[in-house]
Design an enzyme around this catalytic site. Structure first.
Site, PDB file in Angstrom:
ATOM      1  N   GLU A  32      40.097  32.182  50.911  1.00 25.04           N
ATOM      2  CA  GLU A  32      39.404  33.452  51.123  1.00 25.04           C
ATOM      3  C   GLU A  32      39.018  33.653  52.587  1.00 25.04           C
ATOM      4  O   GLU A  32      39.084  34.757  53.102  1.00 25.04           O
ATOM      5  CB  GLU A  32      38.171  33.550  50.226  1.00 25.04           C
ATOM      6  CG  GLU A  32      38.502  33.706  48.746  1.00 25.04           C
ATOM      7  CD  GLU A  32      39.371  34.919  48.441  1.00 25.04           C
ATOM      8  OE1 GLU A  32      39.404  35.856  49.264  1.00 25.04           O
ATOM      9  OE2 GLU A  32      40.033  34.924  47.399  1.00 25.04           O
ATOM     10  N   TYR A  90      31.832  39.787  50.719  1.00 25.48           N
ATOM     11  CA  TYR A  90      33.141  39.667  50.092  1.00 25.48           C
ATOM     12  C   TYR A  90      33.449  38.230  49.686  1.00 25.48           C
ATOM     13  O   TYR A  90      33.791  37.951  48.523  1.00 25.48           O
ATOM     14  CB  TYR A  90      34.274  40.189  51.000  1.00 25.48           C
ATOM     15  CG  TYR A  90      35.600  39.737  50.448  1.00 25.48           C
ATOM     16  CD1 TYR A  90      36.117  40.340  49.310  1.00 25.48           C
ATOM     17  CD2 TYR A  90      36.256  38.616  50.967  1.00 25.48           C
ATOM     18  CE1 TYR A  90      37.278  39.868  48.717  1.00 25.48           C
ATOM     19  CE2 TYR A  90      37.407  38.140  50.379  1.00 25.48           C
ATOM     20  CZ  TYR A  90      37.917  38.769  49.258  1.00 25.48           C
ATOM     21  OH  TYR A  90      39.035  38.286  48.667  1.00 25.48           O
ATOM     22  N   ASP A 104      36.971  44.152  49.047  1.00 28.81           N
ATOM     23  CA  ASP A 104      37.667  44.120  50.339  1.00 28.81           C
ATOM     24  C   ASP A 104      38.318  45.480  50.568  1.00 28.81           C
ATOM     25  O   ASP A 104      38.055  46.443  49.845  1.00 28.81           O
ATOM     26  CB  ASP A 104      38.705  42.997  50.337  1.00 28.81           C
ATOM     27  CG  ASP A 104      39.815  43.284  49.348  1.00 28.81           C
ATOM     28  OD1 ASP A 104      39.685  44.209  48.538  1.00 28.81           O
ATOM     29  OD2 ASP A 104      40.840  42.581  49.394  1.00 28.81           O
TER      30      ASP A 104
END
Length: 389
Positions: free
Chosen positions: A40, A123, A141
């Site tokens: 991520e 996020y 996102d």
DNA sequence: AATACGGGGTC
DNA sequence: GACCCAGTATT
């Protein structure tokens, strides 16, 4: 209620579509929270195809929280070389060290705890909590903002922070019971493969029958987003300093400061040139497509830049570099700055045996030592071209 | 709310 | 050339 119904439709259709169509991505083969976390962070502002090789190499070098926590920082930066946004690498290691020391090596599953880690914003927190721990947290996102803006015809400017907050509330409502992991990935997968920024593939979209933008023929107009400012130009003179004597075959390099642009990365010594009319003209002539080394005007500009290069490097770093000739130009664009560079071949003024003392952040670099130094791509390219020729 | 922070892919 | 990308930190 119609809106409730549309939400229900959206969630169930999207989830079923994802389960049948999801891509086989490296980080989807693991439920290890550390692996998910690394992916991520790498995926922030970075495409899947770019990330994949970095992801493999990174986990090979640092397979566990403990391995990354105990690694020297320069190894981590080297593993990140070329990926960009290098503070991600530093923040990730700092956060992993915190997890190693304060959480017994277990990636925290509480929103407060994980958000407090360096480099973990709304996020990434939502992504790790939902994907690794299946917690019903939104992970919003750019894909999610686009996809939901279109389906629900949200006319908010997605460049505004308040819009992300609003879409987070919506995204959380949409998560089907017990399906946070797959559903959040489904949202992003749809944006990445079907509901793309330009020319979305509506005919293959699992939710197109009830997509507001599509029904109104506005899928190309949404989402709304204010334009970013163009990068400001900066003229720079770069010193390519060849070693002699014991340093023959090497190049002089220096490490950047611990803060700011390209923090702690290595580079060729260079200086900013005053935004004088001369620099602008040089950049302009390059933009026009013609080489500028031959013309008399350019020769004068080069002389002035070489003088500035020597003077500024002496003033800022205390090294006396003597430029000899113009080698090439180079251009590099960051998000907010454009470097218009002229590279000059130089020698270091000092004893003929090359024994002159260097500032602490300077080194003589042999091509065989490249694996020890992390360079941003802008200098990697110049170095590669030089050593190839 | 605005800006700093990389690099590359795409139409 | 313009736009955008599985964003975050700082001001």
């Amino acid at each position: 209620m119609e809106l409730q119904d549309r939400k229900q439709f959206y969630s169930s259709r999207l989830l079923a579509w994802y389960k049948a169509n999801k891509r086989d991505l490296p980080w989807r083969r693991s439920r290890n929270p550390y692996h998910i976390w690394v992916s991520e962070v790498m995926l922030q502002q970075t495409r899947v195809e770019t990330v994949i090789p970095y992801f493999h190499r990174f986990l090979e070098k640092f397979p566990t929280v403990e391995a990354l926590a105990e690694a020297p920082e320069e190894h981590v930066l080297k593993a990140w070389e070329g990926l960009g946004y290098y503070s991600r690498a530093r923040n990730l290691q700092a956060a992993v060290r915190e997890v190693h020391e304060q959480y017994g090596g277990i990636v925290p599953s509480g929103k407060e705890d994980i958000t407090s880690l360096k480099g973990v914003g709304p996020y990434t927190a939502g992504a790790v909590l939902s994907i690794a721990y299946n917690k019903p947290e939104p992970a919003v996102d750019g894909n999610v903002m686009r996809v939901l803006s279109r389906f629900f015809v949200l006319e908010d400017d997605i460049a505004k922070p308040s819009t992300r907050v609003k879409i987070e509330r919506l995204a959380q409502e949409l998560i089907p019971e017990g399906e946070a992991s797959d559903f959040n990935q489904a949202l992003m997968e749809l944006g990445a493969t079907v509901c793309t920024p330009r020319s979305p593939h509506c005919l293959t979209c699992p939710v197109m029958e009830r997509c507001g933008a599509r029904l109104e023929g506005r899928e190309a107009e949404l989402p709304l987003k204010t334009k970013a400012k163009p990068p400001r130009p900066e003229a720079r003179a770069v010193a390519l300093v060849e070693g002699s004597g014991p340093h023959a075959g090497k190049l002089l390099v220096r490490q950047r400061p611990t803060d700011g642009l390209l923090a702690r990365m290595w580079e060729l010594p260079h200086v900013a040139l005053a935004p004088a009319p001369g620099a602008g003209a040089a950049a302009k002539s390059r933009a026009a497509g013609g080489g500028n080394a031959g013309s008399p005007a350019a020769a004068g500009a080069h002389a002035a830049r070489m003088a500035a290069l020597r003077a500024e490097l002496a003033a800022s770093d205390g090294v006396d570099v003597v430029p000899a000739e113009w080698l090439r130009d180079a251009e590099h664009t960051f998000s907010h700055i454009r470097w218009d560079m002229d590279v000059y071949r130089c020698r270091l003024n000092g004893p003929s045996d090359g024994s002159a003392a260097l500032p602490p952040n300077y080194r003589w670099l042999h091509p065989d030592e490249m694996e020890q130094y992390a360079f941003p791509n802008v200098f990697l390219r110049i170095l590669a071209d030089w050593w190839e020729a």
